[in-house]
Design a protein around this motif. Structure first.
Motif, PDB file in Angstrom:
ATOM      1  N   LEU A 128     -17.651 -67.761   3.396  1.00  0.00           N
ATOM      2  CA  LEU A 128     -17.948 -67.080   2.140  1.00  0.00           C
ATOM      3  C   LEU A 128     -19.318 -67.460   1.568  1.00  0.00           C
ATOM      4  CD1 LEU A 128     -14.652 -66.741   0.044  1.00  0.00           C
ATOM      5  CD2 LEU A 128     -16.186 -64.934   0.817  1.00  0.00           C
ATOM      6  N   PRO A 129     -19.752 -68.734   1.632  1.00  0.00           N
ATOM      7  CA  PRO A 129     -21.118 -69.027   1.176  1.00  0.00           C
ATOM      8  C   PRO A 129     -22.174 -68.238   1.948  1.00  0.00           C
ATOM      9  CG  PRO A 129     -19.849 -71.046   1.290  1.00  0.00           C
ATOM     10  CD  PRO A 129     -18.992 -69.979   1.915  1.00  0.00           C
ATOM     11  N   ASP A 130     -21.987 -68.070   3.263  1.00  0.00           N
ATOM     12  CA  ASP A 130     -22.921 -67.257   4.036  1.00  0.00           C
ATOM     13  C   ASP A 130     -22.882 -65.800   3.587  1.00  0.00           C
ATOM     14  OD1 ASP A 130     -24.022 -69.273   5.515  1.00  0.00           O
ATOM     15  OD2 ASP A 130     -23.161 -68.658   7.443  1.00  0.00           O
ATOM     16  N   VAL A 131     -21.686 -65.297   3.318  1.00  0.00           N
ATOM     17  CA  VAL A 131     -21.558 -63.917   2.860  1.00  0.00           C
ATOM     18  C   VAL A 131     -22.276 -63.719   1.534  1.00  0.00           C
ATOM     19  CG1 VAL A 131     -19.939 -62.176   2.017  1.00  0.00           C
ATOM     20  CG2 VAL A 131     -19.426 -63.443   4.115  1.00  0.00           C
ATOM     21  N   TRP A 187     -12.685 -60.179   4.730  1.00  0.00           N
ATOM     22  CA  TRP A 187     -13.313 -58.860   4.597  1.00  0.00           C
ATOM     23  C   TRP A 187     -14.688 -58.896   3.939  1.00  0.00           C
ATOM     24  CZ3 TRP A 187     -14.381 -58.028  -0.448  1.00  0.00           C
ATOM     25  CH2 TRP A 187     -13.500 -58.499  -1.420  1.00  0.00           C
ATOM     26  N   ALA A 188     -15.073 -60.005   3.367  1.00  0.00           N
ATOM     27  CA  ALA A 188     -16.330 -60.046   2.610  1.00  0.00           C
ATOM     28  C   ALA A 188     -17.549 -59.809   3.501  1.00  0.00           C
ATOM     29  CB  ALA A 188     -16.458 -61.375   1.872  1.00  0.00           C
ATOM     30  N   GLY A 189     -17.503 -60.283   4.743  1.00  0.00           N
ATOM     31  CA  GLY A 189     -18.615 -60.041   5.651  1.00  0.00           C
ATOM     32  C   GLY A 189     -18.793 -58.554   5.930  1.00  0.00           C
ATOM     33  N   ALA A 190     -17.679 -57.834   6.064  1.00  0.00           N
ATOM     34  CA  ALA A 190     -17.753 -56.386   6.281  1.00  0.00           C
ATOM     35  C   ALA A 190     -18.346 -55.676   5.074  1.00  0.00           C
ATOM     36  CB  ALA A 190     -16.359 -55.840   6.590  1.00  0.00           C
ATOM     37  N   LEU A 214     -31.471 -66.304   5.376  1.00  0.00           N
ATOM     38  CA  LEU A 214     -30.823 -65.308   6.220  1.00  0.00           C
ATOM     39  C   LEU A 214     -29.606 -65.918   6.908  1.00  0.00           C
ATOM     40  CD1 LEU A 214     -30.660 -62.587   7.711  1.00  0.00           C
ATOM     41  CD2 LEU A 214     -32.286 -63.519   9.393  1.00  0.00           C
ATOM     42  N   PRO A 215     -28.390 -65.525   6.524  1.00  0.00           N
ATOM     43  CA  PRO A 215     -27.201 -66.033   7.211  1.00  0.00           C
ATOM     44  C   PRO A 215     -27.084 -65.356   8.584  1.00  0.00           C
ATOM     45  CG  PRO A 215     -26.566 -64.454   5.535  1.00  0.00           C
ATOM     46  CD  PRO A 215     -28.049 -64.635   5.400  1.00  0.00           C
ATOM     47  N   GLU A 256     -22.062 -56.909 -10.002  1.00  0.00           N
ATOM     48  CA  GLU A 256     -22.181 -58.271 -10.551  1.00  0.00           C
ATOM     49  C   GLU A 256     -20.808 -58.900 -10.778  1.00  0.00           C
ATOM     50  OE1 GLU A 256     -24.541 -57.504 -13.965  1.00  0.00           O
ATOM     51  OE2 GLU A 256     -26.400 -57.234 -12.811  1.00  0.00           O
ATOM     52  N   ARG A 257     -19.850 -58.108 -11.246  1.00  0.00           N
ATOM     53  CA  ARG A 257     -18.492 -58.634 -11.434  1.00  0.00           C
ATOM     54  C   ARG A 257     -17.879 -59.034 -10.092  1.00  0.00           C
ATOM     55  NH1 ARG A 257     -18.286 -54.489 -15.319  1.00  0.00           N
ATOM     56  NH2 ARG A 257     -17.230 -53.055 -13.890  1.00  0.00           N
ATOM     57  N   LEU A 258     -18.132 -58.227  -9.077  1.00  0.00           N
ATOM     58  CA  LEU A 258     -17.619 -58.539  -7.745  1.00  0.00           C
ATOM     59  C   LEU A 258     -18.221 -59.836  -7.214  1.00  0.00           C
ATOM     60  CD1 LEU A 258     -16.222 -58.003  -5.044  1.00  0.00           C
ATOM     61  CD2 LEU A 258     -18.093 -56.427  -4.487  1.00  0.00           C
ATOM     62  N   ILE A 259     -19.538 -59.978  -7.326  1.00  0.00           N
ATOM     63  CA  ILE A 259     -20.194 -61.189  -6.828  1.00  0.00           C
ATOM     64  C   ILE A 259     -19.707 -62.419  -7.598  1.00  0.00           C
ATOM     65  CG2 ILE A 259     -22.407 -62.339  -6.461  1.00  0.00           C
ATOM     66  CD1 ILE A 259     -21.876 -59.886  -4.661  1.00  0.00           C
ATOM     67  N   ASP A 260     -19.499 -62.264  -8.890  1.00  0.00           N
ATOM     68  CA  ASP A 260     -18.987 -63.370  -9.693  1.00  0.00           C
ATOM     69  C   ASP A 260     -17.613 -63.807  -9.205  1.00  0.00           C
ATOM     70  OD1 ASP A 260     -19.027 -65.113 -12.147  1.00  0.00           O
ATOM     71  OD2 ASP A 260     -17.293 -63.862 -12.631  1.00  0.00           O
ATOM     72  N   ARG A 261     -16.756 -62.839  -8.911  1.00  0.00           N
ATOM     73  CA  ARG A 261     -15.410 -63.176  -8.429  1.00  0.00           C
ATOM     74  C   ARG A 261     -15.462 -63.800  -7.032  1.00  0.00           C
ATOM     75  NH1 ARG A 261     -13.298 -57.982 -11.328  1.00  0.00           N
ATOM     76  NH2 ARG A 261     -12.100 -58.937 -13.019  1.00  0.00           N
ATOM     77  N   LEU A 262     -16.340 -63.327  -6.183  1.00  0.00           N
ATOM     78  CA  LEU A 262     -16.497 -63.956  -4.868  1.00  0.00           C
ATOM     79  C   LEU A 262     -17.012 -65.378  -5.010  1.00  0.00           C
ATOM     80  CD1 LEU A 262     -17.992 -61.065  -2.700  1.00  0.00           C
ATOM     81  CD2 LEU A 262     -15.834 -62.251  -2.294  1.00  0.00           C
ATOM     82  N   GLY A 263     -17.951 -65.578  -5.947  1.00  0.00           N
ATOM     83  CA  GLY A 263     -18.475 -66.917  -6.180  1.00  0.00           C
ATOM     84  C   GLY A 263     -17.404 -67.886  -6.631  1.00  0.00           C
TER      85      GLY A 263
END
Length: 245
Positions: A203-206, A131-134, A190-191, A234-241
Protein backbone atom coordinates in the motif's frame (compact mmCIF):
# COMPACT_ATOMS: atom_id res chain seq x y z
CA UNK A 1 -32.93 5.71 -35.71
CA UNK A 2 -29.52 5.32 -34.03
CA UNK A 3 -29.46 2.48 -31.54
CA UNK A 4 -27.13 0.59 -29.22
CA UNK A 5 -27.57 -2.54 -27.16
CA UNK A 6 -24.61 -3.50 -24.99
CA UNK A 7 -23.38 -4.27 -21.48
CA UNK A 8 -22.37 -1.01 -19.82
CA UNK A 9 -20.83 0.20 -16.58
CA UNK A 10 -22.86 2.96 -14.93
CA UNK A 11 -20.55 5.94 -14.40
CA UNK A 12 -22.83 8.87 -13.58
CA UNK A 13 -26.53 9.61 -13.11
CA UNK A 14 -27.99 13.10 -12.99
CA UNK A 15 -31.59 14.02 -12.22
CA UNK A 16 -33.48 15.45 -15.17
CA UNK A 17 -36.99 16.80 -14.86
CA UNK A 18 -39.35 15.63 -12.16
CA UNK A 19 -38.84 11.88 -12.50
CA UNK A 20 -36.20 11.18 -15.14
CA UNK A 21 -32.42 10.88 -15.12
CA UNK A 22 -29.57 11.25 -17.56
CA UNK A 23 -27.33 8.21 -17.49
CA UNK A 24 -23.68 8.17 -18.56
CA UNK A 25 -22.20 4.71 -18.95
CA UNK A 26 -19.09 3.09 -20.40
CA UNK A 27 -19.44 0.40 -23.06
CA UNK A 28 -16.73 -1.68 -24.66
CA UNK A 29 -17.33 -0.82 -28.32
CA UNK A 30 -19.04 2.59 -28.22
CA UNK A 31 -17.12 4.10 -25.30
CA UNK A 32 -18.89 6.57 -23.03
CA UNK A 33 -22.53 7.06 -23.96
CA UNK A 34 -25.41 9.07 -22.53
CA UNK A 35 -29.16 8.62 -22.51
CA UNK A 36 -32.34 9.78 -20.84
CA UNK A 37 -33.97 7.19 -18.58
CA UNK A 38 -37.68 7.77 -18.13
CA UNK A 39 -38.56 7.23 -14.46
CA UNK A 40 -34.85 6.99 -13.64
CA UNK A 41 -35.45 8.39 -10.15
CA UNK A 42 -38.09 5.84 -9.25
CA UNK A 43 -37.64 3.36 -6.42
CA UNK A 44 -37.46 0.56 -9.00
CA UNK A 45 -34.71 2.08 -11.12
CA UNK A 46 -32.56 3.83 -8.51
CA UNK A 47 -30.90 0.58 -7.34
CA UNK A 48 -30.14 -0.26 -10.98
CA UNK A 49 -28.71 3.14 -11.90
CA UNK A 50 -25.97 3.12 -9.27
CA UNK A 51 -22.36 3.97 -10.11
CA UNK A 52 -20.32 0.85 -10.73
CA UNK A 53 -23.25 -1.39 -11.62
CA UNK A 54 -23.11 -3.45 -14.80
CA UNK A 55 -26.30 -3.09 -16.81
CA UNK A 56 -27.75 -4.28 -20.09
CA UNK A 57 -28.15 -0.90 -21.78
CA UNK A 58 -30.36 -0.05 -24.72
CA UNK A 59 -30.17 3.37 -26.36
CA UNK A 60 -32.45 4.68 -29.10
CA UNK A 61 -32.32 8.07 -30.82
CA UNK A 62 -33.79 9.42 -34.05
CA UNK A 63 -30.57 11.26 -34.91
CA UNK A 64 -26.97 11.11 -33.75
CA UNK A 65 -27.34 14.66 -32.36
CA UNK A 66 -30.38 13.84 -30.21
CA UNK A 67 -30.03 12.65 -26.63
CA UNK A 68 -31.03 9.01 -26.78
CA UNK A 69 -33.73 7.42 -24.70
CA UNK A 70 -32.30 4.66 -22.54
CA UNK A 71 -33.41 1.57 -20.70
CA UNK A 72 -31.23 -0.46 -18.34
CA UNK A 73 -31.56 -3.90 -16.79
CA UNK A 74 -29.27 -4.96 -13.97
CA UNK A 75 -26.58 -7.52 -14.77
CA UNK A 76 -24.33 -7.14 -11.71
CA UNK A 77 -24.82 -4.95 -8.65
CA UNK A 78 -22.01 -3.29 -6.74
CA UNK A 79 -24.45 -1.79 -4.22
CA UNK A 80 -23.25 -4.00 -1.31
CA UNK A 81 -19.76 -2.49 -1.69
CA UNK A 82 -21.08 1.00 -1.04
CA UNK A 83 -21.54 0.14 2.64
CA UNK A 84 -17.74 -0.03 3.01
CA UNK A 85 -16.24 3.50 3.00
CA UNK A 86 -12.97 2.67 1.23
CA UNK A 87 -14.60 0.61 -1.51
CA UNK A 88 -17.35 3.22 -1.90
CA UNK A 89 -14.77 6.01 -2.27
CA UNK A 90 -12.87 4.04 -4.92
CA UNK A 91 -16.02 3.32 -6.95
CA UNK A 92 -17.16 6.93 -6.65
CA UNK A 93 -13.81 8.21 -7.89
CA UNK A 94 -13.18 5.87 -10.83
CA UNK A 95 -16.68 6.18 -12.21
CA UNK A 96 -16.80 9.96 -11.73
CA UNK A 97 -13.46 10.62 -13.39
CA UNK A 98 -14.33 8.30 -16.26
CA UNK A 99 -17.61 10.11 -16.87
CA UNK A 100 -15.95 13.52 -16.60
CA UNK A 101 -12.93 13.22 -18.86
CA UNK A 102 -13.72 10.71 -21.59
CA UNK A 103 -15.15 12.12 -24.82
CA UNK A 104 -18.47 10.55 -25.73
CA UNK A 105 -18.91 7.85 -28.36
CA UNK A 106 -15.23 7.05 -28.79
CA UNK A 107 -14.28 3.43 -28.09
CA UNK A 108 -11.77 2.69 -25.35
CA UNK A 109 -11.92 -1.10 -25.04
CA UNK A 110 -8.79 -1.23 -22.87
CA UNK A 111 -10.34 1.19 -20.39
CA UNK A 112 -13.60 -0.77 -20.34
CA UNK A 113 -11.69 -3.98 -19.58
CA UNK A 114 -9.55 -2.27 -16.93
CA UNK A 115 -12.52 -0.64 -15.20
CA UNK A 116 -14.44 -3.93 -15.22
CA UNK A 117 -11.44 -5.71 -13.73
CA UNK A 118 -10.94 -3.05 -11.06
CA UNK A 119 -14.58 -3.13 -9.98
CA UNK A 120 -14.50 -6.94 -9.87
CA UNK A 121 -11.33 -6.82 -7.77
CA UNK A 122 -12.90 -4.38 -5.30
CA UNK A 123 -15.85 -6.76 -5.03
CA UNK A 124 -13.88 -9.89 -4.17
CA UNK A 125 -10.83 -8.55 -2.31
CA UNK A 126 -10.57 -8.90 1.43
CA UNK A 127 -8.53 -5.68 1.76
CA UNK A 128 -7.64 -2.57 -0.21
CA UNK A 129 -4.10 -3.88 -0.71
CA UNK A 130 -5.50 -6.39 -3.20
CA UNK A 131 -7.12 -3.80 -5.48
CA UNK A 132 -5.34 -0.49 -4.85
CA UNK A 133 -2.58 -1.24 -7.36
CA UNK A 134 -5.20 -1.79 -10.06
CA UNK A 135 -6.66 1.62 -9.20
CA UNK A 136 -3.32 3.34 -9.83
CA UNK A 137 -2.84 1.41 -13.06
CA UNK A 138 -6.32 2.43 -14.19
CA UNK A 139 -5.40 6.09 -13.71
CA UNK A 140 -2.15 5.43 -15.57
CA UNK A 141 -4.13 3.90 -18.45
CA UNK A 142 -6.55 6.86 -18.51
CA UNK A 143 -3.60 9.18 -19.03
CA UNK A 144 -2.14 6.99 -21.76
CA UNK A 145 -5.43 6.50 -23.63
CA UNK A 146 -6.03 10.26 -23.71
CA UNK A 147 -2.56 11.08 -25.01
CA UNK A 148 -0.70 11.83 -21.77
CA UNK A 149 1.10 8.56 -21.19
CA UNK A 150 4.24 8.49 -19.08
CA UNK A 151 7.54 7.06 -20.33
CA UNK A 152 8.51 4.74 -17.50
CA UNK A 153 10.50 2.17 -19.47
CA UNK A 154 13.80 4.02 -19.58
CA UNK A 155 15.59 6.95 -18.02
CA UNK A 156 14.84 10.19 -19.84
CA UNK A 157 18.33 11.46 -19.01
CA UNK A 158 20.56 8.48 -19.88
CA UNK A 159 18.32 6.02 -21.73
CA UNK A 160 19.15 3.35 -19.17
CA UNK A 161 16.53 0.78 -18.22
CA UNK A 162 18.25 -0.06 -14.93
CA UNK A 163 17.45 1.21 -11.41
CA UNK A 164 14.55 3.41 -12.44
CA UNK A 165 13.67 5.05 -9.15
CA UNK A 166 12.07 8.42 -9.87
CA UNK A 167 9.69 10.29 -12.18
CA UNK A 168 10.10 13.83 -13.46
CA UNK A 169 7.00 15.86 -12.53
CA UNK A 170 7.56 17.95 -15.66
CA UNK A 171 8.11 15.38 -18.40
CA UNK A 172 6.47 12.30 -16.91
CA UNK A 173 9.58 10.32 -17.74
CA UNK A 174 11.43 7.89 -15.52
CA UNK A 175 14.79 8.87 -14.04
CA UNK A 176 17.40 6.39 -12.88
CA UNK A 177 18.85 6.54 -9.37
CA UNK A 178 22.23 7.55 -10.77
CA UNK A 179 20.82 10.39 -12.90
CA UNK A 180 18.67 11.59 -9.99
CA UNK A 181 21.60 11.97 -7.60
CA UNK A 182 21.40 15.41 -5.98
CA UNK A 183 17.96 16.13 -7.45
CA UNK A 184 15.85 13.62 -5.56
CA UNK A 185 13.82 16.33 -3.77
CA UNK A 186 12.61 17.68 -7.13
CA UNK A 187 11.46 14.29 -8.38
CA UNK A 188 8.71 11.84 -7.46
CA UNK A 189 9.54 8.36 -6.23
CA UNK A 190 8.68 5.70 -8.81
CA UNK A 191 7.33 2.48 -7.25
CA UNK A 192 8.28 -0.62 -9.27
CA UNK A 193 4.71 -1.72 -9.99
CA UNK A 194 3.99 1.31 -12.21
CA UNK A 195 6.47 0.05 -14.80
CA UNK A 196 5.60 -3.61 -14.46
CA UNK A 197 8.35 -4.68 -12.06
CA UNK A 198 6.06 -5.66 -9.16
CA UNK A 199 2.75 -7.47 -9.55
CA UNK A 200 1.88 -7.31 -5.84
CA UNK A 201 2.70 -3.81 -4.56
CA UNK A 202 2.47 -2.71 -0.95
CA UNK A 203 0.00 0.00 0.00
CA UNK A 204 2.81 2.55 0.62
CA UNK A 205 4.05 1.85 -2.92
CA UNK A 206 0.53 2.26 -4.26
CA UNK A 207 0.15 5.61 -2.53
CA UNK A 208 3.43 6.75 -4.11
CA UNK A 209 2.07 5.59 -7.46
CA UNK A 210 -1.19 7.45 -6.93
CA UNK A 211 0.78 10.61 -6.12
CA UNK A 212 2.32 10.35 -9.59
CA UNK A 213 -0.87 9.60 -11.51
CA UNK A 214 -2.77 12.20 -9.49
CA UNK A 215 -0.22 14.87 -10.37
CA UNK A 216 -0.59 14.28 -14.11
CA UNK A 217 -4.37 13.79 -14.00
CA UNK A 218 -4.72 17.15 -12.27
CA UNK A 219 -2.29 18.90 -14.59
CA UNK A 220 -3.16 17.38 -17.95
CA UNK A 221 -6.78 16.23 -17.81
CA UNK A 222 -8.55 18.02 -14.98
CA UNK A 223 -6.52 21.21 -15.36
CA UNK A 224 -6.73 21.90 -11.63
CA UNK A 225 -10.22 23.32 -11.99
CA UNK A 226 -12.61 20.50 -11.14
CA UNK A 227 -12.36 20.82 -7.39
CA UNK A 228 -15.49 18.78 -6.66
CA UNK A 229 -14.08 15.84 -8.58
CA UNK A 230 -10.62 16.23 -7.06
CA UNK A 231 -12.15 16.28 -3.57
CA UNK A 232 -13.59 12.81 -4.26
CA UNK A 233 -10.09 11.58 -5.01
CA UNK A 234 -8.64 13.34 -1.96
CA UNK A 235 -11.09 11.52 0.31
CA UNK A 236 -10.08 8.22 -1.27
CA UNK A 237 -6.35 8.89 -0.82
CA UNK A 238 -6.96 9.93 2.78
CA UNK A 239 -8.76 6.67 3.49
CA UNK A 240 -6.01 4.64 1.82
CA UNK A 241 -3.44 6.53 3.88
CA UNK A 242 -5.26 5.62 7.07
CA UNK A 243 -5.32 1.97 5.94
CA UNK A 244 -1.50 2.11 5.69
CA UNK A 245 -1.03 3.76 9.09
Amino acid sequence: MASLTAPAIVCAVRAHGEHGAILRALTEEAGLVAGYVRGGRSTRLRPILMAGNLVALELRARTDEQLASATAELLASRAPLLAEPLAASAIDWVTSVTASILPESQPYPALYAALSGLLDAIGVASSARQWAGALARYEQLLLAELGFGMNLDECVVTGSTQELGFVSPKSGGAVSAAAAAGYEARLMRLPPFLHGADANPSLPDVIDGLAITGHFLDRDLLDGRNRDLLSVRERLIDRLGRAVA
